[in-house]
Motif scaffolding. Structure first.
Motif, PDB file in Angstrom:
ATOM      1  N   HIS A  63      27.924  47.694  19.538  1.00 60.40           N
ATOM      2  CA  HIS A  63      27.633  46.310  19.201  1.00 60.40           C
ATOM      3  C   HIS A  63      26.494  46.011  20.149  1.00 60.40           C
ATOM      4  CE1 HIS A  63      30.720  45.738  16.423  1.00 60.40           C
ATOM      5  NE2 HIS A  63      31.602  46.091  17.080  1.00 60.40           N
ATOM      6  N   GLN A  64      25.575  47.000  20.231  1.00 56.30           N
ATOM      7  CA  GLN A  64      24.440  46.962  21.265  1.00 56.30           C
ATOM      8  C   GLN A  64      23.124  46.867  20.335  1.00 56.30           C
ATOM      9  OE1 GLN A  64      24.875  49.649  24.191  1.00 56.30           O
ATOM     10  NE2 GLN A  64      26.839  48.981  24.985  1.00 56.30           N
ATOM     11  N   GLU A  65      22.118  46.441  20.971  1.00 58.08           N
ATOM     12  CA  GLU A  65      20.916  46.457  20.234  1.00 58.08           C
ATOM     13  C   GLU A  65      20.000  47.896  19.872  1.00 58.08           C
ATOM     14  OE1 GLU A  65      16.981  44.385  21.888  1.00 58.08           O
ATOM     15  OE2 GLU A  65      18.548  43.116  21.712  1.00 58.08           O
ATOM     16  N   ASP A  66      20.518  48.632  20.928  1.00 55.18           N
ATOM     17  CA  ASP A  66      19.671  49.927  21.123  1.00 55.18           C
ATOM     18  C   ASP A  66      20.354  50.882  20.378  1.00 55.18           C
ATOM     19  OD1 ASP A  66      21.498  49.631  22.982  1.00 55.18           O
ATOM     20  OD2 ASP A  66      20.329  50.570  24.679  1.00 55.18           O
ATOM     21  N   TYR A  67      21.857  51.008  20.331  1.00 57.85           N
ATOM     22  CA  TYR A  67      22.363  52.040  19.472  1.00 57.85           C
ATOM     23  C   TYR A  67      23.447  51.551  18.684  1.00 57.85           C
ATOM     24  CZ  TYR A  67      20.621  54.572  23.361  1.00 57.85           C
ATOM     25  OH  TYR A  67      19.670  55.338  24.086  1.00 57.85           O
ATOM     26  N   ASP A  68      23.576  52.212  17.379  1.00 53.42           N
ATOM     27  CA  ASP A  68      24.516  51.805  16.412  1.00 53.42           C
ATOM     28  C   ASP A  68      25.824  52.294  16.327  1.00 53.42           C
ATOM     29  OD1 ASP A  68      22.384  50.510  14.771  1.00 53.42           O
ATOM     30  OD2 ASP A  68      21.738  52.678  14.552  1.00 53.42           O
ATOM     31  N   GLY A  76      24.013  53.488   7.638  1.00 50.64           N
ATOM     32  CA  GLY A  76      23.001  52.744   7.997  1.00 50.64           C
ATOM     33  C   GLY A  76      22.377  53.054   9.538  1.00 50.64           C
ATOM     34  N   ALA A  77      23.165  53.915  10.251  1.00 50.40           N
ATOM     35  CA  ALA A  77      22.653  54.021  11.862  1.00 50.40           C
ATOM     36  C   ALA A  77      21.466  54.617  12.044  1.00 50.40           C
ATOM     37  CB  ALA A  77      23.761  54.871  12.376  1.00 50.40           C
ATOM     38  N   GLN A  78      20.802  54.286  12.735  1.00 50.39           N
ATOM     39  CA  GLN A  78      19.494  54.971  13.194  1.00 50.39           C
ATOM     40  C   GLN A  78      19.393  55.419  14.432  1.00 50.39           C
ATOM     41  OE1 GLN A  78      16.478  51.717  13.080  1.00 50.39           O
ATOM     42  NE2 GLN A  78      16.569  51.993  10.666  1.00 50.39           N
ATOM     43  N   ASN A  79      20.243  54.951  15.287  1.00 51.83           N
ATOM     44  CA  ASN A  79      20.421  55.552  16.698  1.00 51.83           C
ATOM     45  C   ASN A  79      21.861  55.852  17.285  1.00 51.83           C
ATOM     46  OD1 ASN A  79      17.456  55.429  17.486  1.00 51.83           O
ATOM     47  ND2 ASN A  79      17.783  53.180  17.046  1.00 51.83           N
ATOM     48  N   LEU A  80      21.917  57.000  17.605  1.00 52.52           N
ATOM     49  CA  LEU A  80      23.486  57.410  18.158  1.00 52.52           C
ATOM     50  C   LEU A  80      23.187  57.658  19.737  1.00 52.52           C
ATOM     51  CD1 LEU A  80      24.408  59.797  15.375  1.00 52.52           C
ATOM     52  CD2 LEU A  80      24.996  57.561  15.447  1.00 52.52           C
ATOM     53  N   TYR A  81      24.574  57.425  20.140  1.00 51.56           N
ATOM     54  CA  TYR A  81      24.626  57.715  21.752  1.00 51.56           C
ATOM     55  C   TYR A  81      25.645  58.583  21.832  1.00 51.56           C
ATOM     56  CZ  TYR A  81      25.979  56.100  26.331  1.00 51.56           C
ATOM     57  OH  TYR A  81      26.146  55.966  27.739  1.00 51.56           O
ATOM     58  N   LYS A  96      18.538  64.010  26.384  1.00 48.28           N
ATOM     59  CA  LYS A  96      19.352  63.198  27.535  1.00 48.28           C
ATOM     60  C   LYS A  96      18.513  62.059  27.867  1.00 48.28           C
ATOM     61  CE  LYS A  96      20.157  64.020  32.595  1.00 48.28           C
ATOM     62  NZ  LYS A  96      20.154  65.037  33.523  1.00 48.28           N
ATOM     63  N   ILE A  97      19.353  60.852  28.133  1.00 50.08           N
ATOM     64  CA  ILE A  97      18.537  59.577  28.641  1.00 50.08           C
ATOM     65  C   ILE A  97      19.296  59.206  29.981  1.00 50.08           C
ATOM     66  CG2 ILE A  97      18.320  58.996  26.455  1.00 50.08           C
ATOM     67  CD1 ILE A  97      20.914  57.082  26.590  1.00 50.08           C
ATOM     68  N   ALA A  98      19.105  58.213  30.653  1.00 50.93           N
ATOM     69  CA  ALA A  98      19.728  57.730  31.944  1.00 50.93           C
ATOM     70  C   ALA A  98      19.943  56.242  32.021  1.00 50.93           C
ATOM     71  CB  ALA A  98      19.157  58.561  33.161  1.00 50.93           C
ATOM     72  N   GLY A  99      20.688  55.992  32.926  1.00 50.48           N
ATOM     73  CA  GLY A  99      20.752  54.533  33.518  1.00 50.48           C
ATOM     74  C   GLY A  99      21.576  53.372  32.664  1.00 50.48           C
ATOM     75  N   ARG A 100      22.598  54.279  31.837  1.00 45.52           N
ATOM     76  CA  ARG A 100      23.414  53.314  31.237  1.00 45.52           C
ATOM     77  C   ARG A 100      24.803  53.323  31.977  1.00 45.52           C
ATOM     78  NH1 ARG A 100      22.252  51.371  26.263  1.00 45.52           N
ATOM     79  NH2 ARG A 100      24.524  51.175  25.825  1.00 45.52           N
ATOM     80  N   ASP A 101      25.458  51.983  31.673  1.00 46.58           N
ATOM     81  CA  ASP A 101      26.763  52.087  32.344  1.00 46.58           C
ATOM     82  C   ASP A 101      27.687  52.757  31.534  1.00 46.58           C
ATOM     83  OD1 ASP A 101      25.910  50.006  34.581  1.00 46.58           O
ATOM     84  OD2 ASP A 101      26.190  48.519  33.240  1.00 46.58           O
TER      85      ASP A 101
END
Length: 104
Positions: free
Chosen positions: A16-21, A54-59, A80-85
């Motif tokens: 339930h976040q803006e950037d990942y489905d 309907g997902a566009q972005n996975l994490y 790879k990404i960085a900076g998320r809690d």
């Protein structure tokens, strides 16, 4: 499943976040099935299901000690990404994937 034996599992957890489905989580392949491309096939099926939902972005979160898993995620297209809690103590790598039309 193969001969009524589960060979692999994976979860899609709604975020339930803006950037990942969804978070792709708890992926595992039975030791007896490892090295037989089951993980890749399972990963492709999960990505297809996410797109159907309907997902566009996975994490995902993992640990770099799991080298075969990290290689699999890269092969599936995760970056790879960085900076998320994170609440996972063993997590030392975070990855994301933008789903495109290839998973329809």
């Amino acid at each position: 499943m193969y001969n009524n034996e589960p060979l692999g599992v994976c979860a899609l957890i709604k975020m339930h976040q803006e950037d990942y489905d969804y978070e792709m989580a708890k992926m595992a392949v039975s030791p007896s099935a490892q090295g037989k491309n089951i993980g890749f096939l399972l990963g492709q099926a999960v990505l297809k299901k996410a797109k159907e939902l309907g997902a566009q972005n996975l994490y995902l979160e993992s640990n770099t000690i799991l080298k075969p898993a990290i290689n699999l995620y890269h092969k599936l297209g995760f970056k790879k990404i960085a900076g998320r809690d994170t609440s996972y103590k063993r997590c030392n790598i975070q990855m994301a994937l933008h789903l495109d039309r290839s998973y329809q």
